[in-house]
Design a protein around this motif. Structure first.
Motif, PDB file in Angstrom:
ATOM      1  N   LEU A 141     -10.354  -0.432  -1.889  1.00  0.00           N
ATOM      2  CA  LEU A 141      -9.277   0.337  -2.520  1.00  0.00           C
ATOM      3  C   LEU A 141      -8.120  -0.544  -2.970  1.00  0.00           C
ATOM      4  O   LEU A 141      -7.646  -1.398  -2.226  1.00  0.00           O
ATOM      5  N   ILE A 142      -7.671  -0.310  -4.191  1.00  0.00           N
ATOM      6  CA  ILE A 142      -6.510  -0.996  -4.762  1.00  0.00           C
ATOM      7  C   ILE A 142      -5.568   0.083  -5.284  1.00  0.00           C
ATOM      8  O   ILE A 142      -5.937   0.859  -6.162  1.00  0.00           O
ATOM      9  N   ASP A 143      -4.366   0.121  -4.743  1.00  0.00           N
ATOM     10  CA  ASP A 143      -3.390   1.129  -5.140  1.00  0.00           C
ATOM     11  C   ASP A 143      -2.476   0.550  -6.227  1.00  0.00           C
ATOM     12  O   ASP A 143      -1.629  -0.295  -5.948  1.00  0.00           O
ATOM     13  N   VAL A 144      -2.662   1.000  -7.442  1.00  0.00           N
ATOM     14  CA  VAL A 144      -1.886   0.501  -8.583  1.00  0.00           C
ATOM     15  C   VAL A 144      -0.406   0.853  -8.414  1.00  0.00           C
ATOM     16  O   VAL A 144       0.468   0.082  -8.810  1.00  0.00           O
ATOM     17  N   GLN A 145      -0.108   1.975  -7.791  1.00  0.00           N
ATOM     18  CA  GLN A 145       1.290   2.347  -7.562  1.00  0.00           C
ATOM     19  C   GLN A 145       1.992   1.293  -6.702  1.00  0.00           C
ATOM     20  O   GLN A 145       3.127   0.901  -6.991  1.00  0.00           O
ATOM     21  N   ALA A 146       1.319   0.803  -5.669  1.00  0.00           N
ATOM     22  CA  ALA A 146       1.908  -0.224  -4.806  1.00  0.00           C
ATOM     23  C   ALA A 146       2.109  -1.530  -5.573  1.00  0.00           C
ATOM     24  O   ALA A 146       3.123  -2.216  -5.399  1.00  0.00           O
ATOM     25  N   ILE A 147       1.171  -1.859  -6.444  1.00  0.00           N
ATOM     26  CA  ILE A 147       1.300  -3.080  -7.252  1.00  0.00           C
ATOM     27  C   ILE A 147       2.499  -2.972  -8.186  1.00  0.00           C
ATOM     28  O   ILE A 147       3.278  -3.919  -8.333  1.00  0.00           O
ATOM     29  N   ILE A 148       2.669  -1.801  -8.802  1.00  0.00           N
ATOM     30  CA  ILE A 148       3.813  -1.595  -9.696  1.00  0.00           C
ATOM     31  C   ILE A 148       5.121  -1.678  -8.914  1.00  0.00           C
ATOM     32  O   ILE A 148       6.076  -2.316  -9.350  1.00  0.00           O
ATOM     33  N   PHE A 149       5.158  -1.065  -7.734  1.00  0.00           N
ATOM     34  CA  PHE A 149       6.359  -1.140  -6.913  1.00  0.00           C
ATOM     35  C   PHE A 149       6.664  -2.592  -6.532  1.00  0.00           C
ATOM     36  O   PHE A 149       7.806  -3.040  -6.613  1.00  0.00           O
ATOM     37  N   ASP A 150       5.641  -3.345  -6.148  1.00  0.00           N
ATOM     38  CA  ASP A 150       5.847  -4.745  -5.766  1.00  0.00           C
ATOM     39  C   ASP A 150       6.306  -5.606  -6.943  1.00  0.00           C
ATOM     40  O   ASP A 150       7.025  -6.582  -6.760  1.00  0.00           O
ATOM     41  N   SER A 151       5.892  -5.235  -8.153  1.00  0.00           N
ATOM     42  CA  SER A 151       6.284  -6.035  -9.318  1.00  0.00           C
ATOM     43  C   SER A 151       7.702  -5.734  -9.790  1.00  0.00           C
ATOM     44  O   SER A 151       8.328  -6.554 -10.451  1.00  0.00           O
TER      45      SER A 151
END
Length: 198
Positions: A141-151
């Motif tokens: 699983l890869i959560d794109v929302q978390a990636i966007i938040f981290d960026s």
């Protein structure tokens, strides 16, 4: 510039079509769920959408309200439990599963697979009597929302449509416009909401 002309959106209206699509060889899949609300104790899954190639997106109606046509005949366009089971099993063969806010979507799928109904979410997780246990896929699983938040931590809670517009320059159908006067997705016919969902 490419949206929506470079992308295809499909309504999957039979189990046979779903089986054929999910039998294809693909290494990654992205999915999202549509529900009657955001509280998992009081809402339920209406459908899910998925994409495996970045260009073709599919909406699968799981539990929409039946409707009566002009001649008084009742229609049910939902594919039900089998549609969720087929999708869950297809996740086994992929290397990556992309979600947006996975905390919500994986719980929606798990809730749909609980054997016992009418018990609270805490009790469900304590019992683990779930047909669709998403924990077996956690390493994929890869959560794109978390990636966007981290960026960009200036966006406290990135949403899917807002992120789509901000990062890709696309403005898809809005939830409000899609819903119209309906109370929630359950009351929409699949052909009224599949483009938004996909």
């Amino acid at each position: 510039d490419l949206y929506p002309s470079a992308y295809n959106f499909y309504l999957v209206d039979t189990i046979e079509k779903l089986e054929k699509i999910l039998s294809l060889n693909f290494k990654a899949i992205a999915f999202d769920t549509e529900t009657t609300g955001l509280n998992l104790d009081t809402s339920f899954m209406v459908g899910y959408s998925f994409c495996y190639d970045g260009k073709n997106a599919f909406y699968v109606p799981v539990n929409h309200a039946p409707y009566i046509d002009e001649s008084g005949v009742e229609h049910n366009e939902s594919l039900g439990y089998k549609a969720v089971e087929l999708f869950y099993n297809a996740l086994e063969k992929v290397n990556y599963i992309f979600t947006f806010n996975q905390r919500f979507d994986i719980r929606v799928i798990e809730k749909y697979g609980f054997i016992e109904e009418n018990i609270g979410m805490q009790e469900r997780y304590e019992r683990r009597t779930c047909h669709f246990d998403m924990s077996k896929y956690f390493d994929k699983l890869i959560d794109v929302q978390a990636i966007i938040f981290d960026s960009d931590t200036n966006i406290p809670y990135p949403n899917l449509k807002g992120s789509e517009e901000y990062y890709l320059g696309w403005r898809g159908a809005s939830f409000k416009d899609t819903l119209g006067s309906a109370e929630n997705f359950y009351h929409l016919r699949p052909n009224e909401c599949y483009i938004y969902a996909a």
